[in-house]
Each structure stands twice: as C-alpha cells, then as structure tokens.
Design a protein around this motif. Structure first.
Motif, PDB file in Angstrom:
ATOM      1  N   THR A 428       0.854  -1.193   0.000  1.00 13.48           N
ATOM      2  CA  THR A 428       0.000   0.000   0.000  1.00 13.48           C
ATOM      3  C   THR A 428       0.889   1.241   0.000  1.00 13.48           C
ATOM      4  O   THR A 428       1.805   1.350   0.827  1.00 13.48           O
ATOM      5  CB  THR A 428      -0.907   0.006   1.249  1.00 13.48           C
ATOM      6  OG1 THR A 428      -1.693  -1.175   1.200  1.00 13.48           O
ATOM      7  CG2 THR A 428      -1.816   1.215   1.274  1.00 13.48           C
ATOM      8  N   VAL A 429       0.623   2.165  -0.913  1.00 13.59           N
ATOM      9  CA  VAL A 429       1.383   3.421  -0.948  1.00 13.59           C
ATOM     10  C   VAL A 429       0.466   4.538  -0.483  1.00 13.59           C
ATOM     11  O   VAL A 429      -0.610   4.745  -1.047  1.00 13.59           O
ATOM     12  CB  VAL A 429       1.904   3.730  -2.364  1.00 13.59           C
ATOM     13  CG1 VAL A 429       2.706   5.024  -2.358  1.00 13.59           C
ATOM     14  CG2 VAL A 429       2.756   2.587  -2.897  1.00 13.59           C
ATOM     15  N   ARG A 430       0.916   5.234   0.566  1.00 11.18           N
ATOM     16  CA  ARG A 430       0.091   6.317   1.122  1.00 11.18           C
ATOM     17  C   ARG A 430       0.698   7.656   0.737  1.00 11.18           C
ATOM     18  O   ARG A 430       1.900   7.885   0.859  1.00 11.18           O
ATOM     19  CB  ARG A 430       0.043   6.178   2.641  1.00 11.18           C
ATOM     20  CG  ARG A 430      -0.535   7.373   3.393  1.00 11.18           C
ATOM     21  CD  ARG A 430      -0.186   7.168   4.858  1.00 11.18           C
ATOM     22  NE  ARG A 430      -0.676   8.193   5.742  1.00 11.18           N
ATOM     23  CZ  ARG A 430       0.048   9.238   6.132  1.00 11.18           C
ATOM     24  NH1 ARG A 430       1.247   9.435   5.632  1.00 11.18           N
ATOM     25  NH2 ARG A 430      -0.448  10.086   7.016  1.00 11.18           N
ATOM     26  N   ASP A 431      -0.179   8.547   0.263  1.00  8.61           N
ATOM     27  CA  ASP A 431       0.237   9.875  -0.176  1.00  8.61           C
ATOM     28  C   ASP A 431       0.099  10.857   1.001  1.00  8.61           C
ATOM     29  O   ASP A 431      -0.973  10.950   1.608  1.00  8.61           O
ATOM     30  CB  ASP A 431      -0.669  10.295  -1.353  1.00  8.61           C
ATOM     31  CG  ASP A 431      -0.300  11.651  -1.909  1.00  8.61           C
ATOM     32  OD1 ASP A 431      -0.327  12.633  -1.146  1.00  8.61           O
ATOM     33  OD2 ASP A 431      -0.003  11.734  -3.109  1.00  8.61           O
ATOM     34  N   ARG A 432       1.190  11.583   1.329  1.00  7.40           N
ATOM     35  CA  ARG A 432       1.212  12.508   2.476  1.00  7.40           C
ATOM     36  C   ARG A 432       0.097  13.551   2.426  1.00  7.40           C
ATOM     37  O   ARG A 432      -0.533  13.849   3.445  1.00  7.40           O
ATOM     38  CB  ARG A 432       2.568  13.222   2.494  1.00  7.40           C
ATOM     39  CG  ARG A 432       2.739  14.274   3.576  1.00  7.40           C
ATOM     40  CD  ARG A 432       3.918  15.187   3.262  1.00  7.40           C
ATOM     41  NE  ARG A 432       3.639  16.059   2.133  1.00  7.40           N
ATOM     42  CZ  ARG A 432       4.564  16.716   1.439  1.00  7.40           C
ATOM     43  NH1 ARG A 432       5.840  16.568   1.721  1.00  7.40           N
ATOM     44  NH2 ARG A 432       4.220  17.504   0.425  1.00  7.40           N
ATOM     45  N   ASP A 433      -0.186  14.076   1.230  1.00  6.84           N
ATOM     46  CA  ASP A 433      -1.095  15.217   1.143  1.00  6.84           C
ATOM     47  C   ASP A 433      -2.549  14.808   0.955  1.00  6.84           C
ATOM     48  O   ASP A 433      -3.440  15.392   1.556  1.00  6.84           O
ATOM     49  CB  ASP A 433      -0.662  16.145   0.004  1.00  6.84           C
ATOM     50  CG  ASP A 433       0.711  16.728   0.272  1.00  6.84           C
ATOM     51  OD1 ASP A 433       1.010  16.968   1.459  1.00  6.84           O
ATOM     52  OD2 ASP A 433       1.487  16.916  -0.682  1.00  6.84           O
ATOM     53  N   THR A 434      -2.787  13.795   0.115  1.00  9.38           N
ATOM     54  CA  THR A 434      -4.179  13.425  -0.146  1.00  9.38           C
ATOM     55  C   THR A 434      -4.637  12.338   0.815  1.00  9.38           C
ATOM     56  O   THR A 434      -5.832  12.092   0.952  1.00  9.38           O
ATOM     57  CB  THR A 434      -4.334  12.876  -1.575  1.00  9.38           C
ATOM     58  OG1 THR A 434      -3.531  11.696  -1.692  1.00  9.38           O
ATOM     59  CG2 THR A 434      -3.911  13.878  -2.619  1.00  9.38           C
ATOM     60  N   MET A 435      -3.691  11.659   1.459  1.00  9.89           N
ATOM     61  CA  MET A 435      -3.962  10.509   2.346  1.00  9.89           C
ATOM     62  C   MET A 435      -4.544   9.321   1.562  1.00  9.89           C
ATOM     63  O   MET A 435      -5.013   8.360   2.146  1.00  9.89           O
ATOM     64  CB  MET A 435      -4.945  10.896   3.472  1.00  9.89           C
ATOM     65  CG  MET A 435      -4.510  12.055   4.314  1.00  9.89           C
ATOM     66  SD  MET A 435      -3.236  11.578   5.460  1.00  9.89           S
ATOM     67  CE  MET A 435      -4.225  10.664   6.626  1.00  9.89           C
ATOM     68  N   GLN A 437      -4.677   5.993  -0.546  1.00 10.15           N
ATOM     69  CA  GLN A 437      -3.832   4.801  -0.485  1.00 10.15           C
ATOM     70  C   GLN A 437      -4.003   3.999  -1.764  1.00 10.15           C
ATOM     71  O   GLN A 437      -5.110   3.638  -2.134  1.00 10.15           O
ATOM     72  CB  GLN A 437      -4.235   3.947   0.719  1.00 10.15           C
ATOM     73  CG  GLN A 437      -4.210   4.753   2.017  1.00 10.15           C
ATOM     74  CD  GLN A 437      -3.816   3.935   3.221  1.00 10.15           C
ATOM     75  OE1 GLN A 437      -3.705   2.722   3.145  1.00 10.15           O
ATOM     76  NE2 GLN A 437      -3.592   4.598   4.343  1.00 10.15           N
ATOM     77  N   ASP A 438      -2.892   3.748  -2.448  1.00 17.12           N
ATOM     78  CA  ASP A 438      -2.914   2.935  -3.677  1.00 17.12           C
ATOM     79  C   ASP A 438      -2.352   1.561  -3.388  1.00 17.12           C
ATOM     80  O   ASP A 438      -1.344   1.445  -2.671  1.00 17.12           O
ATOM     81  CB  ASP A 438      -2.019   3.579  -4.761  1.00 17.12           C
ATOM     82  CG  ASP A 438      -2.665   4.788  -5.397  1.00 17.12           C
ATOM     83  OD1 ASP A 438      -3.893   4.942  -5.258  1.00 17.12           O
ATOM     84  OD2 ASP A 438      -1.923   5.585  -6.024  1.00 17.12           O
ATOM     85  N   ARG A 439      -2.995   0.554  -3.950  1.00 14.97           N
ATOM     86  CA  ARG A 439      -2.413  -0.797  -3.864  1.00 14.97           C
ATOM     87  C   ARG A 439      -1.570  -0.992  -5.119  1.00 14.97           C
ATOM     88  O   ARG A 439      -2.085  -0.894  -6.242  1.00 14.97           O
ATOM     89  CB  ARG A 439      -3.564  -1.809  -3.783  1.00 14.97           C
ATOM     90  CG  ARG A 439      -3.173  -3.185  -3.326  1.00 14.97           C
ATOM     91  CD  ARG A 439      -2.900  -3.245  -1.831  1.00 14.97           C
ATOM     92  NE  ARG A 439      -2.379  -4.560  -1.460  1.00 14.97           N
ATOM     93  CZ  ARG A 439      -1.730  -4.820  -0.342  1.00 14.97           C
ATOM     94  NH1 ARG A 439      -1.500  -3.872   0.536  1.00 14.97           N
ATOM     95  NH2 ARG A 439      -1.292  -6.029  -0.077  1.00 14.97           N
ATOM     96  N   VAL A 440      -0.276  -1.221  -4.950  1.00 21.43           N
ATOM     97  CA  VAL A 440       0.624  -1.272  -6.113  1.00 21.43           C
ATOM     98  C   VAL A 440       1.410  -2.577  -6.089  1.00 21.43           C
ATOM     99  O   VAL A 440       1.909  -2.999  -5.033  1.00 21.43           O
ATOM    100  CB  VAL A 440       1.626  -0.080  -6.072  1.00 21.43           C
ATOM    101  CG1 VAL A 440       2.534  -0.072  -7.308  1.00 21.43           C
ATOM    102  CG2 VAL A 440       0.891   1.252  -5.974  1.00 21.43           C
ATOM    103  N   LYS A 441       1.521  -3.239  -7.228  1.00 18.61           N
ATOM    104  CA  LYS A 441       2.326  -4.469  -7.352  1.00 18.61           C
ATOM    105  C   LYS A 441       3.796  -4.126  -7.074  1.00 18.61           C
ATOM    106  O   LYS A 441       4.297  -3.098  -7.567  1.00 18.61           O
ATOM    107  CB  LYS A 441       2.234  -5.012  -8.786  1.00 18.61           C
ATOM    108  CG  LYS A 441       0.882  -5.603  -9.119  1.00 18.61           C
ATOM    109  CD  LYS A 441       0.931  -7.118  -8.939  1.00 18.61           C
ATOM    110  CE  LYS A 441      -0.424  -7.730  -9.198  1.00 18.61           C
ATOM    111  NZ  LYS A 441      -0.967  -8.523  -8.098  1.00 18.61           N
ATOM    112  N   ILE A 442       4.482  -5.003  -6.341  1.00 19.62           N
ATOM    113  CA  ILE A 442       5.893  -4.714  -6.005  1.00 19.62           C
ATOM    114  C   ILE A 442       6.700  -4.497  -7.286  1.00 19.62           C
ATOM    115  O   ILE A 442       7.517  -3.580  -7.372  1.00 19.62           O
ATOM    116  CB  ILE A 442       6.499  -5.856  -5.162  1.00 19.62           C
ATOM    117  CG1 ILE A 442       5.819  -5.892  -3.792  1.00 19.62           C
ATOM    118  CG2 ILE A 442       8.013  -5.677  -4.992  1.00 19.62           C
ATOM    119  CD1 ILE A 442       6.234  -7.036  -2.884  1.00 19.62           C
ATOM    120  N   GLY A 443       6.437  -5.315  -8.299  1.00 16.21           N
ATOM    121  CA  GLY A 443       7.178  -5.213  -9.561  1.00 16.21           C
ATOM    122  C   GLY A 443       6.931  -3.900 -10.310  1.00 16.21           C
ATOM    123  O   GLY A 443       7.684  -3.558 -11.224  1.00 16.21           O
TER     124      GLY A 443
END
Ligand code: GAP
Length: 454
Positions: A428-435, A437-443
């Motif tokens: 999960t990648v969390r964005d500081r400003d918008t909060m 959360q994107d689920r992103v494949k490790i690759g």
C-alpha cells in the motif's frame, strides 16, 4: 540587500505567529534538521549545524536552484571559487572601505550593538550611556601562511560575487559564451555580524546562491525585470507562501555601495518582514574597479558589431539558509489527529508540506509487523528504491505513529508491507497530502515512483 547601511525595516506583522518560530526551532532540533553548533561546549553564538535531514533539505534546495538557473538555461554557467581571495580584490570591490555596520558600545560593560538596533538601556548591565557610532568592518580577517604580519592578512569572502567578476575573462574564453550570459555560484560567505539572531536568519557564516548576469548597458532594465520574474518563479517552485512575500524598491542612499537599483524580496517571518533575496544593478562597478586594480583588460568585444565595452551586471542573489527557513515556515502545518483511531486522542499532528523535490526523504518503507514474511519483502523493496531516492526504513512503533513521524519530516510517500503482501505481491502506498492509499504491485513500484517523483 547587502547594505549594512540599509536601516532595519519596521516589523510589519499581519498576524502574530511568534510560537511558529519556536515550533520550527524545536522540530528542527528534535528531528535532526538543524542543531545549535558546538552544543556540548555550551554552543557558539548563533552558529548552527545542519543534521541528517537538514543537509538533505539544503542540498535539495541547492540542486533545484542549479537545475532551474544553470542546467535548464543555455546562457548561464557555473563556477566554484575559493573562499579566500587575493586581498586586493576587497580593495577593488570597496568592501574594505564600505562593508561596514555602525556600532555603538555600552560605556559601562562594553557590550556592542548595531547602532540602528541599539536599546536605550544596555541589555547586559542596564547602563544608559553609549559611545558615538563608529564604523565596524564586517569581514573576517585571518593570516595566510605561517607568518602573522600585515603582509599576510587575508579575508574570508563576505559575498560569492567577487570570484565571478575576477574569473569573468577566463569563463568567457573557456565557455565561449556571448553577452548576455551569467555566471552562477553557490557557497559559503562570512560576515562578522554584530548582532546575529533569529535562528538561521542572521548568522556569521551562511550560504549564498548567486548569479552575475553580464549584459550590454543599454539592456539593463529588461534584464533586471527578467531576473525579478525568475525570482518570483523560484518562490513558487520551493513552496514559499507567496502571500507572505513583498517586493521592496530600495531608495537612493539606502542601497549597497555598488548598486544603482535594488529590489529586495522580503518575507513575513514570525519576527517581522525582512529580507529574503535581492536583485541589484551593479553596473560596471566591479569589472571597472578590477580592471583598474589588476591592470588587465576585462572588456568584451561584440563578435557581430566589433564594439568593445565593459559589460554591466544584473545580480540576483538568494540566501540559502533564509530560503530553508522560509520554506519550513511556509510548509509547516498542523491538524487534529487524523491517522487512525488507535493513537488519535486529541493530538495535534504536524505535516511538513514540502514540495516533493525538496523532501529530505522521498519514500518510507514500513513493514506492518516484524515477522520474517513481511521484513524480507520490505528489505528487498528498500534496496531497490534506495538506488533512486532517499528512503527510510522504519519497523518500530504502531503504523499510525510511523506515518506521523514521516509526515512531520515531509516524506511524500509511505510504502506499507502488510499480511496480504505475500499473497498478492502488492503493497500500500500512502500519499502525504491526499492521504489516498494505492495498492501497487511490487514489480511496478519503480515505475510508479518514477512517475510521481521525477
Ligand atoms: N552579492 C550580493 C550580496 O551578497 P546580500 O544581500 O548582502 O547580497 C545575499 O546577501 C543574501 O544572503 C541575502 O539576500 C540574504 O538572503 C543572505 N544573507 C545576508 N546576510 C546573511 C546573514 N548574516 N545570515 C544569513 N543569510 C544572510
């Protein structure tokens, strides 16, 4: 700009924000941006050291400046000159004569004050009598070599500008630039300020980022306007709050000794509206004096018209430490607890909303637990991402606390490795400003961040 004779402007406060300065100083120390210098020896008046995060922020500001004004322009080249120059430089530039502040001294305890900032009663001994103002030269003196006599006196440079004048001919010849063109430089300058203060606002050693832009004298107004608008673009690029910025025309009699026109960019610091940057029209003052002093021609021959002339100079100048202070003040924001109920008991959360390019740490990697199945992929992600960006790995404390630690230092992205990661090869990648959360494949992480950060 630069003129110690320029009286200190009255503090024009829109809204009092004095505790903001304390908050910034405390955050800077606590999180390793800026420490008091020589602290274990009780410090040294107003000297500061940039810590692990501070040096990243400072370098990122410098890199962005170099990218905007050197790399992305075909008419500016850089140099990195020495800090100690032949002392004749400072005779020619008139710094030995004119780079002074008026100083008064308490007659009882001999405490010295800048005449334009002196209290009516001495702050140390309460004495009421002061000496007449006398001029005090701000240049640091030292000796070159093992003999300490008159002939070995040299000075630490009080401005970066002079190497760019003294090297003008060599740069011109080796880079084959044509007028108009600029020489850029960043680096330390030293001034024995009588009253340093306000954290890193006024110190005795500081970094300047500066351009000497050589022009035909007929075009000075157009070039002056151009560099003023470039400074305005810069303010935006580094995230300085434009509402707190004012442009001040410095009147006759208050400008530095070399300047025919000066516009200062002032910022509304919590301690008042004061100088951040400046632009000066230095005419041919410096080249003319160096030509006279050195006996070497510094004239330019126009390849088209064959006309020979001494170039004039527009000088936009940026203080690096003041930039960093204005950026911290502008990007500091507080909100009610927002990172999840578990730690959210009426706490104020701090976020440094730094432009991504300036953030000391770009990505934090946070495994949700210390179990091997999470640590291993987290470390792999760390090793892959740290080849490209400054990253930080943190496996201690609750995830809410870890997010807050990163928000407080302005990290734009947090990557969380969780219990699903082993199954779906995603994080999960969390964005500081918008909060968000994107689920992103490790690759796909590398491409994801290349798009977000480059
Ligand atoms: N060559 C022109 C020149 O040096 P200046 O206005 O005297 O101009 C440039 O200095 C910039 O350096 C200022 O705009 C300010 O941002 C910064 N500066 C000047 N004195 C400083 C000090 N004592 N501490 C920190 N920054 C300072």
């Amino acid at each position: 700009m630069g003129n110690p004779k320029h009286p200190v402007l009255p503090n024009i406060m829109i809204e009092p924000k004095n505790d903001l300065m304390d908050k910034i100083i405390s955050l800077a120390k606590r999180r390793g941006f800026i420490f008091p210098g020589s602290e274990i020896y009780g410090g040294l008046a107003n000297s500061y050291d940039y810590g692990p995060l501070g040096v990243e922020l400072k370098n990122n500001i410098k890199k962005l400046w170099w990218k905007m004004f050197v790399q992305q322009r075909s008419d500016v080249v850089g140099i990195d000159g020495s800090l100690i120059m032949n002392p004749k430089v400072w005779v020619a530039s008139e710094h030995l004569k004119n780079f002074t502040d008026p100083l008064v001294e308490c007659k009882k305890c001999h405490t010295r004050y800048r005449a334009d900032q002196a209290p009516t009663i001495c702050e140390v001994c309460k004495g009421k009598e002061f000496t007449e103002a006398k001029q005090f030269n701000l240049m640091f003196k030292t000796f070159l070599g093992p003999v300490e006599d008159e002939n070995s006196i040299v000075y630490l440079r009080p401005e970066t500008a002079q190497t760019m004048f003294v090297d003008f001919k060599q740069v011109l010849e080796t880079s084959r630039m044509k007028i108009p063109f600029g020489i850029a430089q960043t680096g330390k300058s030293f001034r024995n300020e009588i009253t340093p203060g306000n954290f890193i606002f006024r110190t005795r050693e500081f970094d300047i980022m500066e351009i000497e832009y050589f022009i035909h004298p007929d075009n000075w107004e157009k070039n002056f306007d151009h560099w003023l608008s470039e400074q305005k673009k810069w303010i935006k690029a580094v995230g300085i709050d434009e509402k707190q910025v004012k442009y001040i025309e410095i009147p006759d009699g208050e400008r530095a000794h070399y300047s025919k026109r000066t516009v200062d960019t002032e910022f509304l610091y919590p301690f008042g509206q004061k100088e951040l940057y400046g632009i000066a029209y230095r005419t041919d003052f410096d080249l003319k004096n160096h030509e006279k002093m050195s006996g070497k021609s510094l004239k330019y021959k126009d390849p088209q018209t064959g006309q020979e002339f001494l170039p004039h100079v527009i000088e936009p100048t940026w203080g690096l430490d003041r930039t960093l202070l204005a950026v911290l003040l502008s990007c500091y924001s507080e909100s009610e607890a927002r990172s999840g109920k578990e730690d959210a008991v009426h706490e104020t959360e701090v976020t440094l909303r730094l432009p991504k390019e300036l953030a000391p740490i770009k990505i934090a990697i946070l495994p949700l637990s210390r179990k091997d199945e999470l640590i291993k992929p987290a470390e792999k992600i760390l090793h892959s991402l740290q080849k490209h960006w400054m990253t930080q790995y943190d496996e201690t404390a609750s995830i809410g606390k870890r997010y807050r630690r990163q928000d407080e230092i302005g990290t734009p992205y947090c990557v969380t490795v969780d219990f699903e990661t082993a199954n779906d090869q995603s994080v999960t990648v969390r964005d500081r400003d918008t909060m968000k959360q994107d689920r992103v494949k490790i690759g796909e992480l590398l491409d994801y961040f290349k798009e977000k950060l480059n």
